[in-house]
Design an enzyme around this catalytic site. Structure first.
Site, mmCIF file in Angstrom:
data_model
loop_
_atom_site.group_PDB
_atom_site.id
_atom_site.type_symbol
_atom_site.label_atom_id
_atom_site.label_comp_id
_atom_site.label_asym_id
_atom_site.label_seq_id
_atom_site.Cartn_x
_atom_site.Cartn_y
_atom_site.Cartn_z
ATOM 1 N N CYS A 1 36.850 -7.186 31.650
ATOM 2 C CA CYS A 1 36.696 -5.926 30.952
ATOM 3 C C CYS A 1 35.629 -5.184 31.545
ATOM 4 C CB CYS A 1 36.345 -6.060 29.260
ATOM 5 S SG CYS A 1 35.074 -6.989 29.029
ATOM 6 N N LYS B 1 37.719 -16.763 19.884
ATOM 7 C CA LYS B 1 36.900 -15.425 19.882
ATOM 8 C C LYS B 1 37.432 -14.319 18.753
ATOM 9 C CE LYS B 1 35.364 -11.753 22.897
ATOM 10 N NZ LYS B 1 34.905 -11.565 24.557
ATOM 11 N N LYS C 1 32.797 -17.433 18.284
ATOM 12 C CA LYS C 1 32.352 -16.221 18.440
ATOM 13 C C LYS C 1 32.735 -15.082 17.799
ATOM 14 C CE LYS C 1 31.528 -12.687 22.149
ATOM 15 N NZ LYS C 1 32.232 -12.138 23.175
#
Ligand code: PBG
Length: 327
Positions: free
Chosen positions: A121, A194, A247
Site C-alpha cells: 500500500c 488484522k 492488530k
C-alpha cells in the site's frame, strides 16, 4: 467479624504487590515501528503522531542509536518511496527504500533485530495493498509480488518479515519462495488477524498510503468478527507462520486472548497509530497522564496474552520498565 479471605492482604505495600504480580513486562518483547523515506538528509515530523518522524536512510542512525540506548533491540521498518506505480514495483526493487535501509542498519547496528512490514500500500499509486483487477484487489496476482518483496528484504538483511496485506495464502507463498532461496531459518510474523480499523488513520498520513478510492474491507477483517479471527490465525499457523499478530491491540484484546489459547505460537499485538495519537492528544490537553496510560495499555496487552508488543512508545516503555514503573 468472621472474614477469613481478605484480598487486600496481598496489596499492602509494593514489596508484596511486586511479589504476587501476575504479568511481567520485558523490553525484549517490544518492537518499534519506524518510517524511512526516500531523499537525503531529512527528518520529517509526522503531524498526527507527535514525537514520531520519517527519516531518510542517511539519517536513520540517530533514531537507531536512541533505540539501543533505551534498551530496545527490535525494529520494524516501513518504507515511504518517492515513486509509486500500479503494481508497487518499489516494494521489491533491489535499491528500494527498505532494502537500502536494511543494508545500512545491518552494517552499522548488527545488534538490532530487523523486521520489515511486507505490503504494497505504501508503493502503489492507488494505495491498495495489492494489484488491482478493476476496483478489486486481485489476491493471487498479489501473492507473487508479496513473496518477491519478502525475499528482497531478506536478501538485503531482514532478520524477519511481517506480511500485513491480508491476502489469502500469502504466508505459504512467502515461505515457499524464502525456502527455495535457502532462507529456511528466517521467521515470518504474520499480521494474521488484522481488522479494517479506523485506528490506522494517522499511519496513513505518516506513510501517505490512504487508498485513493474505497476502503480495505474486501481484505482486512470486519471488526464485528471473533471466530473469523481464529480462522485467520489457524490458517496462517497451517501455512507456516512463526508468530501470529493481532492488530490493532487495545480494542481487540479479547481476540488476543483467544488466539493465545488456540495456538502454541508466540502472539504479537500492534498498538497502532490511532492508539498512540489518542494518548498524545489527550495528554497534550492535560486530560490524562501519558506515562500511566501508556504503561497501562502495554500491561493490558501482556496480561491478555501477548508475547510481543509493537508500539510507537517502545523507547519510553523500555525506560519505565528499567525504572521499575511497570512490572
Ligand atoms: C500496511 C500497514 C498499515 C499499518 C501497518 N501496516 C496500514 C493499513 O493497513 O492501512 C498500520 C499501522 C498503524 O496504524 O500504526 N498495510
Amino acid at each position: 467479624m468472621d472474614m477469613i479471605i481478605r484480598p487486600r492482604r496481598l496489596r499492602t505495600d509494593e514489596r508484596i504487590r511486586s511479589m504476587v504480580r501476575e504479568t511481567r513486562v520485558s523490553a525484549d518483547g517490544l518492537i518499534y515501528p519506524m518510517f524511512i523515506m526516500d531523499g537525503e538528509n531529512a527528518v520529517e515530523e509526522i503531524d498526527a503522531m507527535p514525537g514520531q518522524n520519517r527519516y531518510t536512510v542517511d539519517r536513520m542512525d540517530e533514531e537507531l542509536e536512541r533505540l539501543l540506548d533505551a534498551g530496545v533491540k527490535n525494529v520494524m521498518l516501513f518504507g515511504i518511496p518517492d515513486e509509486k506505480d500500479e503494481c508497487g514495483s518499489q516494494a521489491y526493487a533491489e535499491n528500494g527504500i527498505v532494502q537500502r535501509g536494511l543494508r545500512r542498519a545491518k552494517e552499522r547496528f548488527p545488534e538490532l533485530y530487523l523486521i520489515t512490514d511486507v505490503c504494497m500500500c505504501e508503493y502503489t499509486s492507488h494505495g491498495h495493498c495489492g494489484v488491482l483487477d478493476g476496483h478489486y484487489v486481485d489476491n493471487d496476482k498479489t501473492l507473487d509480488l508479496l513473496a518477491k518483496t519478502a525475499l528482497s528484504h531478506v536478501e538485503a538483511g531482514a532478520d524477519m518479515v511481517a506480511p500485513s496485506d491480508m491476502m489469502d495464502g500469502r504466508v505459504a507463498a512467502i515461505r515457499e519462495l524464502l525456502d527455495e532461496n535457502g532462507h529456511v531459518t528466517t521467521p515470518i510474523m504474520s499480521y494474521a488477524v488484522k481488522y479494517a480499523s479506523g485506528f490506522y488513520g494517522p499511519f496513513r498520513e505518516a506513510a501517505g498510503s490512504a487508498p485513493a478510492f474505497g476502503d480495505r474491507k474486501s481484505y482486512q477483517m470486519d471488526v464485528h468478527n471473533r471466530r473469523e479471527g481464529l480462522k485467520e490465525a489457524m490458517l496462517d499457523v497451517e501455512e507456516g507462520a512463526d508468530i501470529i499478530m493481532v492488530k490493532p491491540a487495545m480494542s481487540f484484546l479479547d481476540i488476543v486472548r483467544e488466539v493465545k489459547d488456540a495456538t502454541d505460537l508466540p502472539v504479537a499485538a500492534y498498538s497502532v497509530s490511532g492508539e498512540y495519537a489518542m494518548v498524545k492528544a489527550a495528554a497534550e490537553k492535560g486530560w490524562i497522564d501519558e506515562e500511566k496510560i501508556m504503561c497501562e495499555m502495554a500491561v493490558s496487552a501482556f496480561r491478555a496474552g501477548v508475547d510481543i508488543y509493537l508500539t510507537y512508545y517502545a523507547k519510553e516503555l523500555a525506560r519505565c520498565i528499567k525504572e521499575g514503573k511497570i512490572g
